[in-house]
Design an enzyme around this catalytic site. Structure first.
Site, PDB file in Angstrom:
ATOM      1  N   ARG A 120       0.817  -1.245   0.000  1.00 29.42           N
ATOM      2  CA  ARG A 120       0.000   0.000   0.000  1.00 29.42           C
ATOM      3  C   ARG A 120       0.839   1.280   0.000  1.00 29.42           C
ATOM      4  NH1 ARG A 120      -2.903  -3.068   3.851  1.00 29.42           N
ATOM      5  NH2 ARG A 120      -4.598  -4.194   2.843  1.00 29.42           N
ATOM      6  N   LYS A 142       2.547  11.170 -11.786  1.00 23.25           N
ATOM      7  CA  LYS A 142       1.698  10.258 -12.561  1.00 23.25           C
ATOM      8  C   LYS A 142       2.471   8.969 -12.754  1.00 23.25           C
ATOM      9  CE  LYS A 142      -1.600  12.983 -15.250  1.00 23.25           C
ATOM     10  NZ  LYS A 142      -2.075  13.381 -16.603  1.00 23.25           N
ATOM     11  N   GLU A 184       8.102  17.075 -25.711  1.00 25.39           N
ATOM     12  CA  GLU A 184       7.500  17.520 -24.432  1.00 25.39           C
ATOM     13  C   GLU A 184       8.075  18.881 -24.029  1.00 25.39           C
ATOM     14  OE1 GLU A 184       4.944  15.863 -23.225  1.00 25.39           O
ATOM     15  OE2 GLU A 184       5.321  13.692 -23.076  1.00 25.39           O
ATOM     16  N   LYS A 226       6.643  22.565 -14.831  1.00 25.35           N
ATOM     17  CA  LYS A 226       5.823  21.428 -14.393  1.00 25.35           C
ATOM     18  C   LYS A 226       5.569  21.509 -12.887  1.00 25.35           C
ATOM     19  CE  LYS A 226       4.570  16.695 -14.899  1.00 25.35           C
ATOM     20  NZ  LYS A 226       4.691  15.430 -15.598  1.00 25.35           N
ATOM     21  N   GLU A 236      -4.952  16.645 -11.211  1.00 25.48           N
ATOM     22  CA  GLU A 236      -5.627  16.961 -12.472  1.00 25.48           C
ATOM     23  C   GLU A 236      -7.133  17.185 -12.319  1.00 25.48           C
ATOM     24  OE1 GLU A 236      -3.934  14.949 -15.997  1.00 25.48           O
ATOM     25  OE2 GLU A 236      -5.958  15.015 -16.841  1.00 25.48           O
ATOM     26  N   ARG A 240      -3.942  21.136 -14.508  1.00 22.33           N
ATOM     27  CA  ARG A 240      -2.906  20.150 -14.858  1.00 22.33           C
ATOM     28  C   ARG A 240      -3.176  19.515 -16.221  1.00 22.33           C
ATOM     29  NH1 ARG A 240       0.397  15.647 -11.349  1.00 22.33           N
ATOM     30  NH2 ARG A 240       1.476  14.802 -13.174  1.00 22.33           N
ATOM     31  N   ASN A 244      -1.424  17.976 -21.041  1.00 25.91           N
ATOM     32  CA  ASN A 244      -1.887  16.928 -21.945  1.00 25.91           C
ATOM     33  C   ASN A 244      -2.025  17.413 -23.394  1.00 25.91           C
ATOM     34  OD1 ASN A 244      -3.999  14.216 -21.886  1.00 25.91           O
ATOM     35  ND2 ASN A 244      -2.395  14.387 -20.364  1.00 25.91           N
ATOM     36  N   HIS A 247      -1.913  15.012 -26.404  1.00 26.74           N
ATOM     37  CA  HIS A 247      -1.869  13.632 -25.922  1.00 26.74           C
ATOM     38  C   HIS A 247      -3.096  12.811 -26.292  1.00 26.74           C
ATOM     39  CE1 HIS A 247       1.638  15.030 -23.813  1.00 26.74           C
ATOM     40  NE2 HIS A 247       1.842  13.843 -23.279  1.00 26.74           N
ATOM     41  N   HIS A 251      -1.921   9.616 -27.901  1.00 31.43           N
ATOM     42  CA  HIS A 251      -2.162   8.293 -27.298  1.00 31.43           C
ATOM     43  C   HIS A 251      -2.917   7.387 -28.279  1.00 31.43           C
ATOM     44  CE1 HIS A 251      -1.661   9.653 -22.801  1.00 31.43           C
ATOM     45  NE2 HIS A 251      -0.517   9.480 -23.422  1.00 31.43           N
ATOM     46  N   HIS A 264       6.557   7.909 -27.698  1.00 28.99           N
ATOM     47  CA  HIS A 264       5.551   8.788 -27.100  1.00 28.99           C
ATOM     48  C   HIS A 264       5.717  10.238 -27.593  1.00 28.99           C
ATOM     49  CE1 HIS A 264       2.831  10.457 -24.105  1.00 28.99           C
ATOM     50  NE2 HIS A 264       3.790  11.263 -23.683  1.00 28.99           N
TER      51      HIS A 264
HETATM   52  N1  NAD Z   1       4.371  10.073 -15.760  1.00 29.69           N
HETATM   53  C1  NAD Z   1       4.358  11.112 -16.573  1.00 29.69           C
HETATM   54  O1  NAD Z   1       4.028  12.239 -16.187  1.00 29.69           O
HETATM   55  C2  NAD Z   1       4.797  10.944 -18.000  1.00 29.69           C
HETATM   56  C3  NAD Z   1       5.135  12.062 -18.762  1.00 29.69           C
HETATM   57  C4  NAD Z   1       5.561  11.871 -20.066  1.00 29.69           C
HETATM   58  C5  NAD Z   1       5.706  10.583 -20.570  1.00 29.69           C
HETATM   59  N2  NAD Z   1       5.398   9.524 -19.786  1.00 29.69           N
HETATM   60  C6  NAD Z   1       5.602   8.153 -20.278  1.00 29.69           C
HETATM   61  O2  NAD Z   1       7.017   7.971 -20.447  1.00 29.69           O
HETATM   62  C7  NAD Z   1       7.246   6.962 -21.439  1.00 29.69           C
HETATM   63  C8  NAD Z   1       8.283   7.429 -22.416  1.00 29.69           C
HETATM   64  O3  NAD Z   1       9.490   7.651 -21.705  1.00 29.69           O
HETATM   65  P1  NAD Z   1      10.886   7.761 -22.450  1.00 29.69           P
HETATM   66  O4  NAD Z   1      10.737   8.619 -23.645  1.00 29.69           O
HETATM   67  O5  NAD Z   1      11.898   8.074 -21.447  1.00 29.69           O
HETATM   68  O6  NAD Z   1      11.084   6.298 -23.050  1.00 29.69           O
HETATM   69  P2  NAD Z   1      11.755   4.966 -22.446  1.00 29.69           P
HETATM   70  O7  NAD Z   1      11.608   4.890 -20.995  1.00 29.69           O
HETATM   71  O8  NAD Z   1      11.230   3.838 -23.261  1.00 29.69           O
HETATM   72  O9  NAD Z   1      13.300   5.175 -22.788  1.00 29.69           O
HETATM   73  C9  NAD Z   1      13.676   5.305 -24.137  1.00 29.69           C
HETATM   74  C10 NAD Z   1      14.822   4.364 -24.512  1.00 29.69           C
HETATM   75  O10 NAD Z   1      16.040   4.905 -24.055  1.00 29.69           O
HETATM   76  C11 NAD Z   1      16.763   3.936 -23.292  1.00 29.69           C
HETATM   77  N3  NAD Z   1      17.534   4.700 -22.336  1.00 29.69           N
HETATM   78  C12 NAD Z   1      17.076   5.358 -21.241  1.00 29.69           C
HETATM   79  N4  NAD Z   1      18.053   6.114 -20.707  1.00 29.69           N
HETATM   80  C13 NAD Z   1      19.148   5.918 -21.461  1.00 29.69           C
HETATM   81  C14 NAD Z   1      20.457   6.447 -21.427  1.00 29.69           C
HETATM   82  N5  NAD Z   1      20.811   7.401 -20.571  1.00 29.69           N
HETATM   83  N6  NAD Z   1      21.356   6.009 -22.333  1.00 29.69           N
HETATM   84  C15 NAD Z   1      20.976   5.091 -23.266  1.00 29.69           C
HETATM   85  N7  NAD Z   1      19.746   4.590 -23.378  1.00 29.69           N
HETATM   86  C16 NAD Z   1      18.838   5.006 -22.481  1.00 29.69           C
HETATM   87  C17 NAD Z   1      15.695   3.039 -22.747  1.00 29.69           C
HETATM   88  O11 NAD Z   1      16.218   1.795 -22.384  1.00 29.69           O
HETATM   89  C18 NAD Z   1      14.726   2.974 -23.922  1.00 29.69           C
HETATM   90  O12 NAD Z   1      15.184   2.038 -24.860  1.00 29.69           O
HETATM   91  C19 NAD Z   1       5.891   6.686 -22.066  1.00 29.69           C
HETATM   92  O13 NAD Z   1       5.369   5.492 -21.549  1.00 29.69           O
HETATM   93  C20 NAD Z   1       5.035   7.855 -21.644  1.00 29.69           C
HETATM   94  O14 NAD Z   1       3.675   7.527 -21.586  1.00 29.69           O
HETATM   95  C21 NAD Z   1       4.939   9.671 -18.523  1.00 29.69           C
HETATM   96  O1  LIG Z   2       2.006  15.121 -15.923  1.00 28.42           O
HETATM   97  C1  LIG Z   2       0.970  15.237 -16.580  1.00 28.42           C
HETATM   98  O2  LIG Z   2      -0.101  15.576 -16.067  1.00 28.42           O
HETATM   99  C2  LIG Z   2       0.968  14.955 -18.042  1.00 28.42           C
HETATM  100  O3  LIG Z   2      -0.086  14.909 -18.639  1.00 28.42           O
HETATM  101  C3  LIG Z   2       2.290  14.749 -18.704  1.00 28.42           C
HETATM  102  C4  LIG Z   2       2.214  13.970 -20.003  1.00 28.42           C
HETATM  103  O4  LIG Z   2       3.347  14.350 -20.763  1.00 28.42           O
HETATM  104  C5  LIG Z   2       2.311  12.446 -19.819  1.00 28.42           C
HETATM  105  O5  LIG Z   2       2.453  11.823 -21.047  1.00 28.42           O
HETATM  106  C6  LIG Z   2       1.222  11.799 -19.003  1.00 28.42           C
HETATM  107  O6  LIG Z   2       1.585  10.488 -18.654  1.00 28.42           O
HETATM  108  C7  LIG Z   2      -0.099  11.702 -19.720  1.00 28.42           C
HETATM  109  O7  LIG Z   2      -1.072  11.418 -18.771  1.00 28.42           O
HETATM  110  P1  LIG Z   2      -2.478  10.765 -19.086  1.00 28.42           P
HETATM  111  O8  LIG Z   2      -3.253  11.103 -17.875  1.00 28.42           O
HETATM  112  O9  LIG Z   2      -3.007  11.386 -20.340  1.00 28.42           O
HETATM  113  O10 LIG Z   2      -2.248   9.314 -19.255  1.00 28.42           O
HETATM  114 ZN    ZN Z   3       3.578  13.037 -22.436  1.00 28.91          ZN
END
Ligand code: NAD
Ligand SMILES: O=C(O)C(=O)C[C@@H](O)[C@H](O)[C@H](O)COP(=O)(O)O
Ligand code: ZN
Length: 363
Positions: A120, A142, A184, A226, A236, A240, A244, A247, A251, A264
Site C-alpha cells: 500500500r 503520474k 515535451e 511542471k 488533475e 494540470r 496533456n 496527448h 495516445h 511517445h
Molecule cells: N508520468 C508522466 O508524467 C509521463 C510524462 C511523459 C511521458 N510519460 C511516459 O514515459 C514513457 C516514455 O518515456 P521515455 O521517452 O523516457 O522512453 P523509455 O523509458 O522507453 O526510454 C527510451 C529508450 O532509451 C533507453 N535509455 C534510457 N536512458 C538511457 C540512457 N541514458 N542512455 C541510453 N539509453 C537510455 C531506454 O532503455 C529505452 O530504450 C511513455 O510510456 C510515456 O507515456 C509519462
Molecule cells: O504530468 C501530466 O499531467 C501529463 O499529462 C504529462 C504527459 O506528458 C504524460 O504523457 C502523461 O503520462 C499523460 O497522462 P495521461 O493522464 O493522459 O495518461
Molecule cells: Zn507526455
C-alpha cells in the site's frame, strides 16, 4: 547543482539537476545509512548506470538490491509490475523500502506504480535518464501501466521523495530518443510560456546537438513549469490537464500502431499539430502560429504528419477512451495563442476530424 522544489499541499520535494552527480552520495537525500533500496531499471540503462548508482548507495550505507524489467513501451505492463513485486518479496523488503526508478519514462511509470501499491505504498525516488523523463515524467507523480486498449489506463498519482537529474546520462541516449524528449519540451512553451517558446526557436539546434549548458537551462525551465502546475493541481482536477496538449491524439496513435512503434514524444508532436489545427479552425490560433509550431517540431527532427494509413476513423474511438472524457464528451487541450492553452469542454467530432485530416497523409 541547481535545485527546483515541487511544493505540494502537505510537503515538498526537490528536483536536483546537475552533471556527474550520480556519484555523490549527498544528492540522494533523504536516503541514509541503513535504508533498504530496490533499484528498478532495464538491461539497457543498467549497463551504463546501475553499477555507479549501486556503488554510491552502498557508500551511503544502504542495502541495495536491483530488478530489471524488459526494455520498451510494450513492457509497460502489469507483468513488469509483478516482476518488481516478486523481487521485493524475495528480498524480504517491507514498508521501509525505497524504490529507485533508474531509467526513462517507462521504468519511471512502472516503478512508480510499484511504489504506490507495494504493501500500500513505499518511498519512491526518481533518477530519470532520458530527456523526456528529465523534463516531464519523473516529476509530478503520474505513475502507471498501459492496457492493450489504451495508454496509461491503470495507475495512481504517487509523488517521489526526490528527483535526481544527471544531464550527462544524455550522452549515451540514442538521438531519436533525444528528439522525442524535445516534443515535451516544446509542449511547455506552447501551453505556458511564450518567452520559453521563443528561446527554443533560437536554441533548438544547440539542444539537438546536446549543448550541455543549453540543455541544463532547458531541463531547469521545464521542471520549474511542471512543478508550478503540479503545485496548483496535483491530481488533475483543473489546470494540470494543460500538460496533456496533443496527448489525446498522440495516445490514439501509440495505441493504434502498437506500443513502441512510434515513440511517445513523436506521437505527441503530431498530436500537438492536430490540436493547433483545431485551434486555428476555431478562429483562435493564427496560421502563422501553427506554422511556427510545425517548424520548431520539424527542426527537432520530429514527425509532423500522422502515420501512413491511419485515418480519422481510427482516431476517434480511441480518443473517446481518453481519461479527460467527461459524460461522453471529448475534452481537448487547445491553444488560444502560443503560450496560452485551455481545455475545450465539448469539441465537435467533425471539427476534430477536420483537424486530423489537415495533418494526415491520406485524402
Ligand atoms: N508520468 C508522466 O508524467 C509521463 C510524462 C511523459 C511521458 N510519460 C511516459 O514515459 C514513457 C516514455 O518515456 P521515455 O521517452 O523516457 O522512453 P523509455 O523509458 O522507453 O526510454 C527510451 C529508450 O532509451 C533507453 N535509455 C534510457 N536512458 C538511457 C540512457 N541514458 N542512455 C541510453 N539509453 C537510455 C531506454 O532503455 C529505452 O530504450 C511513455 O510510456 C510515456 O507515456 C509519462
Ligand atoms: O504530468 C501530466 O499531467 C501529463 O499529462 C504529462 C504527459 O506528458 C504524460 O504523457 C502523461 O503520462 C499523460 O497522462 P495521461 O493522464 O493522459 O495518461
Ligand atoms: Zn507526455
Amino acid at each position: 547543482m541547481i535545485e527546483v522544489n515541487v511544493e505540494l499541499k502537505d510537503r515538498r520535494y526537490p528536483i536536483r539537476i546537475g552533471s556527474d552527480i550520480l556519484t555523490q552520495p549527498q544528492h540522494y537525500a533523504p536516503l541514509k545509512s541503513g535504508d533498504n533500496v530496490m533499484i528498478v531499471s532495464n538491461p539497457n540503462v543498467a549497463k551504463h548506470y546501475l553499477a555507479t548508482v549501486s556503488e554510491t548507495l552502498r557508500q551511503l550505507g544502504c542495502r541495495v538490491e536491483s530488478v530489471l524489467i524488459p526494455d520498451g513501451e510494450q513492457y509497460k505492463t502489469l507483468e513488469s509490475l509483478n516482476l518488481i513485486f516478486t523481487a521485493l518479496l524475495q528480498a524480504n523488503y517491507g514498508r521501509d523500502t525505497t524504490i529507485i526508478a533508474l531509467g526513462g519514462g517507462v521504468v519511471g511509470d512502472v516503478a512508480g506504480f510499484a511504489a504506490a501499491s507495494y504493501q500500500r505504498g513505499v518511498r519512491l525516488l526518481q533518477i530519470p535518464t532520458t530527456l523526456l523523463s528529465q523534463v516531464d515524467s519523473s516529476v509530478g507523480g503520474k505513475t502507471g501501466v498501459n492496457h492493450a486498449l489504451g495508454k496509461n489506463m491503470i495507475g495512481a498519482f504517487y509523488q517521489p521523495c526526490a528527483v535526481i537529474i544527471d544531464s550527462t546520462t544524455l550522452e549515451t541516449l540514442p538521438k531519436r530518443e533525444v528528439f522525442a524528449g524535445l516534443a515535451e519540451v516544446i509542449k511547455y512553451g506552447a501551453i505556458l510560456d511564450i518567452a520559453f517558446f521563443e528561446w527554443l526557436e533560437r536554441h533548438i539546434s544547440d539542444l539537438v546537438r546536446l549543448d550541455t549548458n543549453k540543455l541544463q537551462s532547458c531541463i531547469q525551465r521545464c521542471c520549474e513549469l511542471k512543478a508550478e502546475v503540479v503545485a496548483r493541481d496535483e491530481t488533475e482536477q483543473g489546470d494540470r490537464a494543460l500538460l496533456n496538449l496533443g496527448h489525446t491524439f498522440g495516445h490514439a496513435i501509440e495505441t493504434h500502431l502498437g506500443y513502441g512503434n512510434w515513440l511517445h514524444g513523436e506521437a505527441v508532436a503530431v498530436g500537438m499539430l492536430m490540436a493547433a489545427a483545431q485551434s486555428h479552425l476555431l478562429g483562435d490560433l493564427s496560421q502563422e502560429a501553427v506554422a511556427r509550431l510545425e517548424k520548431l517540431l520539424a527542426q527537432a527532427n520530429l514527425p509532423t504528419v500522422s502515420p501512413d494509413g491511419m485515418t480519422a476513423d481510427d482516431y476517434l474511438p480511441l480518443m473517446m477512451r481518453d481519461k479527460k472524457v467527461l459524460r461522453g464528451k471529448l475534452r481537448l487541450v487547445l491553444l488560444k495563442q502560443l503560450g496560452q492553452a485551455y481545455v475545450a469542454k465539448d469539441s465537435d467530432p467533425q471539427l476534430v476530424q477536420q483537424a486530423i485530416h489537415i495533418y494526415s497523409q491520406f485524402d
